[in-house]
Design an enzyme around this catalytic site. Structure first.
Site, PDB file in Angstrom:
ATOM      1  NE  ARG A  95      -3.829  -1.977   2.577  1.00  0.00           N
ATOM      2  CZ  ARG A  95      -5.109  -1.875   2.210  1.00  0.00           C
ATOM      3  NH1 ARG A  95      -5.564  -0.759   1.711  1.00  0.00           N
ATOM      4  NH2 ARG A  95      -5.918  -2.903   2.361  1.00  0.00           N
ATOM      5  NE  ARG A 134     -19.187  -3.646  -1.920  1.00  0.00           N
ATOM      6  CZ  ARG A 134     -17.868  -3.516  -1.939  1.00  0.00           C
ATOM      7  NH1 ARG A 134     -17.175  -3.902  -2.984  1.00  0.00           N
ATOM      8  NH2 ARG A 134     -17.251  -2.965  -0.913  1.00  0.00           N
ATOM      9  NE  ARG A 178     -13.520   1.140   2.416  1.00  0.00           N
ATOM     10  CZ  ARG A 178     -14.567   0.460   1.944  1.00  0.00           C
ATOM     11  NH1 ARG A 178     -15.801   0.844   2.226  1.00  0.00           N
ATOM     12  NH2 ARG A 178     -14.384  -0.609   1.195  1.00  0.00           N
TER      13      ARG A 178
END
Length: 222
Positions: A95, A134, A178
């Site tokens: 990351r 979702r 995020r």
């Protein structure tokens, strides 16, 4: 792809880019192991390994698991997971650039250097629409979408008839945090892999089947 049959790649992309859809396709086609950061952590903790115990202690205290522990977990998978003999798809790691450097060093020492870094690229606005709609069936992990892939009966799994849920962090506010973290931390990795000439970008706003074809095209360039 290199002359070796084994696939060794990093799959990069923000939340909702479709990594969870495409990684199983890669596993099925190439027989490689899907090494997702969260799964590896949970597996090591469940098995009570030394690395798992170290990670659990840090996580229980609210800390972030160190880069060294994560790289060693990947090394452990490469050594002990038979599926890794046919290669691996890293998902969720690295990351940051220090993580990418440590990973490169370890893989070079193991004579299993990366062949490809594929980035799934999607605009933030589309990601918000994708993720906030979702729906998930908890028992199987099957996922639906209110707009793009609705269940036959509202909020109900097509197969079992059980209720679907929306994950707690699948909301616009949580997603913005995020995405900010992704842009700040992970996008520099794209530059890192561009310099080593293994990066390919794929337009992941297209239909999953088109994205899949684009990934195969990107891998065949290597």
């Amino acid at each position: 792809m290199s002359t070796s049959d084994a696939l060794r790649m990093v799959l990069i992309g923000p939340p909702g880019a479709g990594k969870g859809t495409q990684a199983p396709n890669l596993v099925e086609k190439f027989g490689a192991a899907h090494l997702a950061t969260g799964d590896m952590l949970r597996s090591q903790i469940a098995k009570g390994t030394e690395l798992g115990l170290q990670a659990k202690k840090i996580m229980d205290a609210g800390g972030l698991v160190s880069d060294d522990i994560m790289v060693n977990m990947i090394k452990d998978e490469l050594t002990n997971n038979p599926a890794c003999q046919k290669g691996f798809i890293l998902d969720g790691f690295p990351r940051t650039i220090p993580q990418a450097e440590k990973l490169d060093q370890m893989l070079t020492e193991q004579n299993t250097p990366l062949q490809a870094a594929v980035e799934l690229k999607v605009d933030d606005d589309l990601l918000v629409a994708r993720i906030t709609g979702r729906l998930v069936h908890l028992g199987s992990g099957r996922s639906y979408h209110k707009l793009f892939n609705p269940p036959k009966v509202e909020m109900t799994d097509d197969v079992t008839g059980e209720p679907l849920v929306q994950r707690g962090d699948d909301n616009a506010e949580s997603l913005k945090k995020r995405l900010d973290a992704y842009h700040n931390q992970t996008e520099p990795i794209v530059e890192f892999y561009k310099k080593t000439n293994i990066w390919s970008g794929v337009d992941a706003s297209q239909a999953p089947s088109t994205v899949w074809e684009s990934i195969l095209t990107a891998l065949n360039k290597k």
